[in-house]
Design a protein around this motif. Structure first.
Motif, short mmCIF file in Angstrom:
data_model
loop_
_atom_site.label_atom_id
_atom_site.label_comp_id
_atom_site.label_asym_id
_atom_site.label_seq_id
_atom_site.Cartn_x
_atom_site.Cartn_y
_atom_site.Cartn_z
N SER A 1 64.17 57.07 71.95
CA SER A 1 63.50 57.19 73.24
C SER A 1 64.47 57.27 74.41
N CYS B 1 62.58 59.58 78.46
CA CYS B 1 62.14 60.70 77.62
C CYS B 1 60.98 61.44 78.26
N ASP C 1 57.22 59.41 80.55
CA ASP C 1 58.17 58.49 79.90
C ASP C 1 57.43 57.48 79.03
N MET C 2 58.18 56.74 78.22
CA MET C 2 57.55 55.81 77.27
C MET C 2 56.69 54.74 77.94
N ASP D 1 59.47 52.99 71.68
CA ASP D 1 59.59 54.20 70.89
C ASP D 1 58.78 54.13 69.59
N GLU E 1 51.87 55.70 69.58
CA GLU E 1 51.77 55.18 70.94
C GLU E 1 50.33 54.73 71.15
N GLU F 1 63.84 52.16 79.69
CA GLU F 1 63.06 53.29 79.19
C GLU F 1 62.55 54.19 80.33
#
Lengths: 564, 135
Positions: free
Chosen positions: B65, A144, A123-124, B15, A214, A140
């Motif tokens: 995200s 994802c 995940d993020m 994100d 990122e 978050e």
């Protein structure tokens, strides 16, 4: 390739010999024919195309020098002498959502369905160096990818899966050393020594600054961390692919095929240079570098891209870096179908897009493949849709026969010409990057970011003005959509995960964790390899967020110059 | 002559997917609007602060995200709290239909999903954010 008489010549008027009458007749007929509107004179990447290719387009190719046999330098036709007859590509579906336990269930499901490798989506917060209970992680967690903050999370993720028998790919970059440390510690707890582990860490920070965005630290200390990992793995985790040098995200960010190829390989060369500068022998680490490309929709352009990638890498590694081990010359790659080509409109159509893209990847000789699920443009995929995506690969592998003959498009006038043009286009970009003084200065100058933004805007405009048709989006539009049921990650997952992380911290020997963190910081300030300290930190139960944050005072925090 | 419409294109949360945000920013600029881009990884507080400082007519928020159900309502709440309820909040990303309905109820004026034509987004901005220019 045997030189033959030019029978088609070139519509651009570059004839290497006297055109035959058949060619003149064709040219006249082609010129006189009515043409369809739209962008059919160039690839999806705006690369110019002729309507027909012939022997003159392949005339400059020397078979031994430029193509050769599969498994032989420069590997244009593939890296294995046996192609897919010896071994099929690995079917590896990228998966992760919610908490470790949920994702562990998905992994067991995929393995039971015949998947042959694992691929972890984090995940993020995990990708950016935050624990699940950090304020910046709010909303978050597990969204994802899977939420991983602690060694306990990693152990739960692989519960009941023998890490000595499976290969695992982990898509993680700025926190890659923490993930690797947790994986090594998890394996050790299972009784599997690190020497036996096989898998891949993405750990490609350069493309983060270029495309995926990122990061924690600036590029220079990130390169130090990566070279430490490479050095550690080459000695202690010999079967591990230390970096997966990725074009996927560059392409998803909107680049052309040539940009994807050029920027990815330029990143690869930068890692090789960094390894050599750190005192490593190129042949000690280059065989463990791997690559990751996008499979986009322009079928032949993609195949040419993969073939060119192998040839460029081989040539540079042997000629420029003086690598002696043939394994250092071979470019091995994973492929994922293009998420950016999927549409929310008539999402079922994504199944067909994925199938064609996957076919391109296989004809291009990929070692491993992820096929996107039809619903990934809206959410993480449901089990049903992942199964359909995996079945797409199985149909390709077992029913179509495309793997029976090695590099079946080799020798195609068109594919060979396009392969050469891809290589030439990449070399032009290498020269431009060199003018900046290398990849990192070019990142600081915003060069890659600007090139990609320009390309993505051009592409979007072509769709807007109808030059390019996207089925279901700007043509063949359907008012009523068939509803698709999507995977939901509830808020309760986040609350539960935060509680788990806090319980983990409460249960540990805090002094031992603090001491391990202090030793890591000390190694970062000095020149010692940081990797053993990362491993010690996770074993002493320091969390992913704590480890990431501890190094900020040493390395600083990266801020991107925002350009549009 | 009325002043140009001012739009803040924003990326919030962790994100990093900025392709859509950049394409929209350029397209809105090409359509004659004044566009400010926040850059990546902003908190909702930073987004709203920038919106008020720059006196924008609308905020276009991009979220890919999955954190949209947290970020959109939080930004709307901060706008209301800071007396900027008239700033039009819209956005896009990988957002399921049923969440779009919930976001609209929470005060998000429009949500555009992948494949949405830019012309439609430009029309929306001209129509909805233009109201604030005319007042």
């Amino acid at each position: 390739m045997k030189k033959e008489k030019d029978i088609t010549g070139s519509p651009n008027g570059k004839h290497s010999g006297k055109p035959s009458s058949a060619q003149a007749v064709w040219q006249a007929q082609f010129d006189a024919a009515a043409k369809l509107p739209g962008a059919n004179d160039r690839t999806i990447s705006d690369h110019p195309l002729k309507p027909l290719y012939g022997p003159s387009d392949a005339a400059g190719i020397d078979y031994e020098r430029d193509l050769s046999y599969p498994g032989q330098y420069p590997f244009t036709r593939g890296i294995h002498a046996s192609g897919y007859r010896g071994r099929l590509w690995t079917m590896r579906q990228f998966a992760g959502f919610g908490n470790a336990k949920q994702t562990n269930e998905r992994y067991r499901f995929l393995l039971a369905q015949g998947q042959t490798g694992l691929s972890v989506a984090f995940d993020m917060p995990a990708l950016m160096g935050y624990d699940s209970d950090h304020p910046r992680a709010l909303g978050e967690v597990g969204k994802c990818g899977v939420a991983i903050s602690t060694l306990q999370d990693m152990q739960d993720l692989f519960a009941g899966i023998d890490l000595g028998r499976i290969s695992t790919s982990m898509t993680i970059n700025c926190t890659a050393p923490v993930a690797l440390a947790m994986y090594i510690a998890t394996a050790e707890a299972q009784g599997v020594p690190q020497e036996k582990l096989s898998g891949t860490l993405q750990a490609d920070m350069l493309k983060e600054y270029i495309a995926q965005k990122e990061w924690i630290y600036p590029p220079e200390p990130s390169m130090r961390i990566i070279t430490d990992m490479i050095a550690y793995c080459s000695r202690h985790v010999p079967k591990w692919n230390t970096i997966s040098i990725s074009g996927y995200h560059i392409r998803e960010a909107g680049s052309t095929a040539v940009q994807e190829l050029a920027f990815t390989l330029a990143d690869g060369f930068a890692y090789v240079e960094a390894g050599v500068a750190a005192g490593l022998d190129v042949d000690d680490f280059a065989p463990r570098l791997s690559f990751f490309f996008n499979a986009h929709s322009d079928f032949f352009e993609e195949i040419a891209k993969y073939r060119a990638a192998r040839r460029i890498w081989a040539r540079h590694m042997r000629e420029r870096f003086g690598a002696k081990n043939p394994r250092s010359w071979t470019l091995r790659f994973h492929t994922q179908t293009a998420g950016c080509s999927a549409t929310a409109q008539q999402a079922e159509n994504n199944v067909m897009r994925v199938a064609f893209q996957a076919l391109g990847a296989v004809l291009g000789g990929t070692q491993s493949l992820h096929t996107n699920s039809l619903d990934e443009v809206m959410a993480l995929p449901t089990e049903k849709n992942v199964q359909l995506a995996l079945r797409t690969q199985q149909v390709l592998a077992y029913e179509t026969g495309v793997g029976n003959v090695i590099d079946p498009l080799g020798g195609s006038y068109y594919v060979e010409r396009l392969t050469t043009e891809m290589e030439e286009g990449a070399e032009e970009y290498f020269a431009r990057i060199a003018e900046f003084g290398g990849v990192i200065p070019a990142i600081h100058a915003g060069f890659f970011q600007k090139e990609i933004a320009d390309a993505s805007y051009r592409y979007q405009r072509e769709i807007e003005n109808g030059e390019r048709i996207i089925v279901g989006v700007n043509d063949f539009v359907q008012e009523e959509e068939h509803p698709i049921s999507l995977l939901k990650i509830g808020r309760e997952i986040e609350l539960e995960q935060c509680a788990r992380v806090q319980a983990f911290r409460a249960s540990r020997d805090s002094q031992a964790a603090a001491d391990a963190l202090a030793a890591l910081v000390s190694a970062a300030r000095g020149g010692d390899n940081m990797m053993p300290h990362y491993i010690d930190c996770v074993k002493k139960k320091a969390t992913l967020g704590e480890i990431s944050e501890a190094l900020v005072p040493v390395f600083g925090r990266y801020r991107e110059p925002a350009v549009i | 002559m009325a002043r140009p419409i001012r739009i803040l294109v924003a990326k919030a949360g962790l994100d990093g997917h900025d392709r859509g945000a950049k394409v929209i920013a350029r397209a809105l600029r090409d359509a004659g609007f004044e566009v400010i881009y926040t850059g990546l990884h902003q908190t909702p507080e930073q987004v709203v602060e920038a919106a008020i400082q720059e006196d924008v007519d609308g905020i276009g928020l991009s979220v890919l995200s999955g954190a949209h159900m947290t970020l959109f309502p939080r930004i709307k709440e901060l706008l209301d709290k800071d007396g900027a309820s008239d700033v039009v909040l819209f956005g896009g990303g990988t957002i399921p239909n049923e969440d779009i309905e919930a976001l609209r109820e929470a005060g998000v004026a429009a949500v555009f999903t992948p494949g949405a034509p830019i012309a439609g987004i430009v029309d929306f901005v001209r129509r909805e954010c233009g109201k604030r220019v005319e007042v």
